[in-house]
Design an enzyme around this catalytic site. Structure first.
Site, short mmCIF file in Angstrom:
data_model
loop_
_atom_site.label_atom_id
_atom_site.label_comp_id
_atom_site.label_asym_id
_atom_site.label_seq_id
_atom_site.Cartn_x
_atom_site.Cartn_y
_atom_site.Cartn_z
N ARG A 125 0.82 -1.22 0.00
CA ARG A 125 0.00 0.00 0.00
C ARG A 125 0.85 1.27 0.00
NH1 ARG A 125 -4.90 -0.79 3.97
NH2 ARG A 125 -5.63 1.01 2.80
N ASP A 317 -15.56 2.98 2.20
CA ASP A 317 -15.57 1.63 2.79
C ASP A 317 -16.85 0.87 2.48
OD1 ASP A 317 -13.04 1.98 3.81
OD2 ASP A 317 -13.75 2.65 5.77
N ARG A 390 -13.58 -6.52 3.80
CA ARG A 390 -14.81 -5.95 3.23
C ARG A 390 -15.29 -6.72 1.99
NH1 ARG A 390 -15.47 -2.14 6.94
NH2 ARG A 390 -13.70 -0.80 7.43
C1 S3P Z 1 -9.99 5.34 7.67
C2 S3P Z 1 -9.98 6.06 6.53
C3 S3P Z 1 -10.17 5.47 5.20
C4 S3P Z 1 -10.84 4.10 5.31
C5 S3P Z 1 -10.21 3.23 6.34
C6 S3P Z 1 -10.25 3.89 7.70
C7 S3P Z 1 -9.76 6.04 8.95
O1 S3P Z 1 -8.93 5.30 4.58
O2 S3P Z 1 -10.83 3.47 4.07
O3 S3P Z 1 -10.90 1.99 6.42
O4 S3P Z 1 -10.00 5.44 10.02
O5 S3P Z 1 -9.34 7.20 8.91
P1 S3P Z 1 -8.20 6.52 3.78
O6 S3P Z 1 -7.83 7.57 4.76
O7 S3P Z 1 -6.98 5.89 3.17
O8 S3P Z 1 -9.20 6.97 2.77
#
Ligand code: S3P
Length: 431
Positions: A125, A317, A390
Site C-alpha cells: 500500500r 468503505d 470488506r
Molecule cells: C480510515 C480512513 C479510510 C478508510 C479506512 C479507515 C480512517 O482510509 O478506508 O478503512 O479510520 O481514517 P483513507 O484515509 O486511506 O481513505
C-alpha cells in the site's frame, strides 16, 4: 463459533432481528493512540474486536503505554504523558493501514528511530502520502520500493506546517494532526473533500483545542492530553453489511442498536434512502462529540443510483457492498471516482468485478469504479475474499439473494474489522 477460512452462504428469504455491534474501527484506533500520549488511564468500553485495532494496541504497548484488555469488550490504557519509549523491535501493523499511517504521525515527534511494517497486503500500500507531510515537518522517513512499507522513521522536534492533502484521506489528515499536536507552532490541514472527522473529535475529547472551518483543520502544538472514559459507538461500516442485507428483502425488519451516526460516516443512510430503504433513527445520543443511535430499517423494492465525486470518497468503505447488491437493484448502479479502492487491503475494484462475474453478473469495470446493470439474477458460485475483510463480507451479502449456495474463500478475513460477522449474519438471515 470458530471462523473457517471458507464459508458457505445459503440464500435467505428475509432478514430480521436486532443486532448490537462492537466498537467502530476508526474511533477505536484514534482513542487508543491518543490514550497512549495522554496523562492518566483511559477506559474504553465496546472497543473494536477486529484484528486491526489489536495491532494498534500491540504497537502502543511496545511504545510504553500499559494496555489492559478486559475479558469483555473493555480496554484500559495507561498513557505515557506524551513521551513514548523507543520500541525494542519493529512495530507490526499487521493488515492495518490506519495503524501504520496514523501511528507514523505519533512516533515522528518522538526522540527515537523506529520501523513500522505490515503483512503482504499492507506492504503493497502507498506510503508516500505519509512521507511527504512528515518530511516537511522535520522527520526523516524512509520507505522501500518507491514508497511502500516498511517505514523507517527518525523522529525528533517537528515544526507546524500548512498541508494540502492531494488525496481525500482521513488517515493522512489524522497523521498530520497527530504530528501537529506535538510540533512547534500551528499545523493546518486542508483536504479536497471533508473526510471522517473522528480525529478532530477525539483530540477535543482528550482536551486539545482544534479549529475547523470548511475543509481546513488547525491545531497548535504542545497541548497536553488528559485520559478519558468513553463508549466506542458500534461500527457503521460493519452495520453497512446488515443494512445492505436488509435492503435486499422488502419487508425485512432489522434494528441496529448503539451504532455510530457521525454525519461524516453516515452517507450510506442517505444513499439507501434514495434506493428505497428507510433507516429511522429511533434514539440518538452524543458521547465525546460522536453521535450514537438506534436504527430501524424498512426496505422496499430496491432501486439503483449513481455515486460519483465527493460522495464516493465519503462512502469509500461501503462501496464494495453497494456494488455487490447493485445487480439486484431495479436500474443498476454507476459507481465512479473511486480509484482509491484500488489501493485498499486488496484492489477492491478488481476483486468486486471478479466475484460478481463468478456469480454470473454482468459488470463493466472502469479504472475508477463500475457500471452494473440492474434486474440481474445471480447464481451461487465460488468467490474469493482476496484476504480483504470488506470483500468477504460484501459477497456474503450478495450470496443471500443468489440462487444456490456460495462458497467464500478466505472468509476469515472478516475478523480484521468484524470478528462476530458470520455468527451475526446467521442470526438475522431467515432461511
Ligand atoms: C480510515 C480512513 C479510510 C478508510 C479506512 C479507515 C480512517 O482510509 O478506508 O478503512 O479510520 O481514517 P483513507 O484515509 O486511506 O481513505
Amino acid at each position: 463459533m470458530t471462523v473457517k477460512t471458507e464459508q458457505i452462504v445459503k440464500p435467505a428469504r428475509n432478514i430480521a432481528g436486532t443486532v448490537r455491534l462492537r466498537g467502530d474501527k476508526s474511533i477505536s484506533h484514534r482513542y487508543a493512540m491518543l490514550a497512549a500520549l495522554a496523562h492518566g488511564t483511559t477506559k474504553l468500553e465496546n472497543f473494536s474486536s477486529g484484528a486491526d485495532c489489536a495491532s494498534t494496541l500491540a504497537c502502543i504497548g511496545a511504545l510504553g503505554a500499559r494496555v489492559n484488555r478486559a475479558q469483555n469488550d473493555g480496554v484500559e490504557i495507561e498513557g505515557t504523558g506524551g513521551t513514548l519509549q523507543a520500541p525494542t523491535l519493529a512495530l507490526d501493523c499487521g493488515n492495518s493501514g490506519s495503524t501504520m499511517r496514523m501511528l507514523s504521525g505519533i512516533v515522528a515527534a518522538q526522540d527515537f528511530s523506529c520501523e513500522l511494517f505490515g503483512d503482504d497486503s499492507l506492504s503493497r500500500r502507498p506510503m508516500k502520502r505519509v512521507v511527504e507531510p512528515l518530511t516537511r515537518m522535520g522527520a526523516a522517513v524512509e520507505t522501500s520500493d518507491g514508497g511502500k512499507p516498511p517505514l523507517r522513521i527518525r523522529g525528533g522536534p517537528l515544526r507546524g506546517i500548512e498541508y494540502f492533502t492531494p488525496v481525500a484521506s482521513a488517515q493522512v489528515k489524522s497523521l498530520v494532526l497527530f504530528a501537529g499536536l506535538q510540533a512547534q507552532g500551528e499545523t493546518t490541514v486542508e483536504e479536497p473533500v471533508a473526510t471522517r472527522d473522528h480525529s478532530e473529535l477525539a483530540l477535543r475529547a482528550f482536551g486539545a483545542e482544534v479549529h475547523r472551518a470548511k475543509n481546513r483543520v488547525s491545531i497548535v502544538g504542545g497541548q497536553k492530553l488528559t485520559a478519558i472514559e468513553a463508549f466506542v459507538p458500534g461500527d457503521i461500516s460493519s452495520a453497512a453489511f446488515f443494512l445492505c442485507a436488509a435492503a435486499l428483502f422488502p419487508g425485512s425488519s432489522l434494528v441496529i442498536e448503539a451504532v455510530g451516526l457521525n454525519p461524516t460516516r453516515a452517507a450510506l443512510l442517505d444513499v439507501l434512502a434514495t434506493m428505497g430503504v428507510r433507516t429511522n433513527v429511533v434514539t440518538l445520543e452524543e458521547h465525546h462529540g460522536e453521535l450514537i443511535g438506534t436504527l430501524k430499517v424498512e426496505a422496499k423494492a430496491l432501486v439503483g443510483t449513481m455515486l460519483v465525486g465527493a460522495q464516493s470518497a465519503l462512502l469509500i468503505d461501503e462501496l464494495p457492498v453497494l456494488a455487490a447488491i447493485a445487480p439486484y437493484t431495479k436500474d443498476g448502479m454507476e459507481i465512479r471516482d473511486a480509484k482509491e479502492l484500488r489501493v485498499k487491503e486488496s484492489d477492491r475494484i478488481a476483486a468486486v468485478t471478479q466475484n460478481l462475474r463468478a456469480m454470473g453478473a454482468q459488470v463493466i469495470e472502469h479504472d475508477d469504479g463500475w457500471s452494473i446493470p440492474g434486474n440481474q439474477k445471480l447464481h451461487g458460485g465460488e468467490v474469493d475474499s482476496h484476504d480483504d475483510h470488506r470483500i468477504a463480507m460484501a459477497f456474503a451479502v450478495a450470496a443471500l439473494r443468489a440462487e444456490g449456495e456460495t462458497k467464500i474463500k478466505g472468509a476469515n478475513a472478516a475478523s480484521i474489522s468484524f470478528s462476530e460477522f458470520w455468527e451475526l449474519l446467521d442470526r438475522v438471515a431467515e432461511r
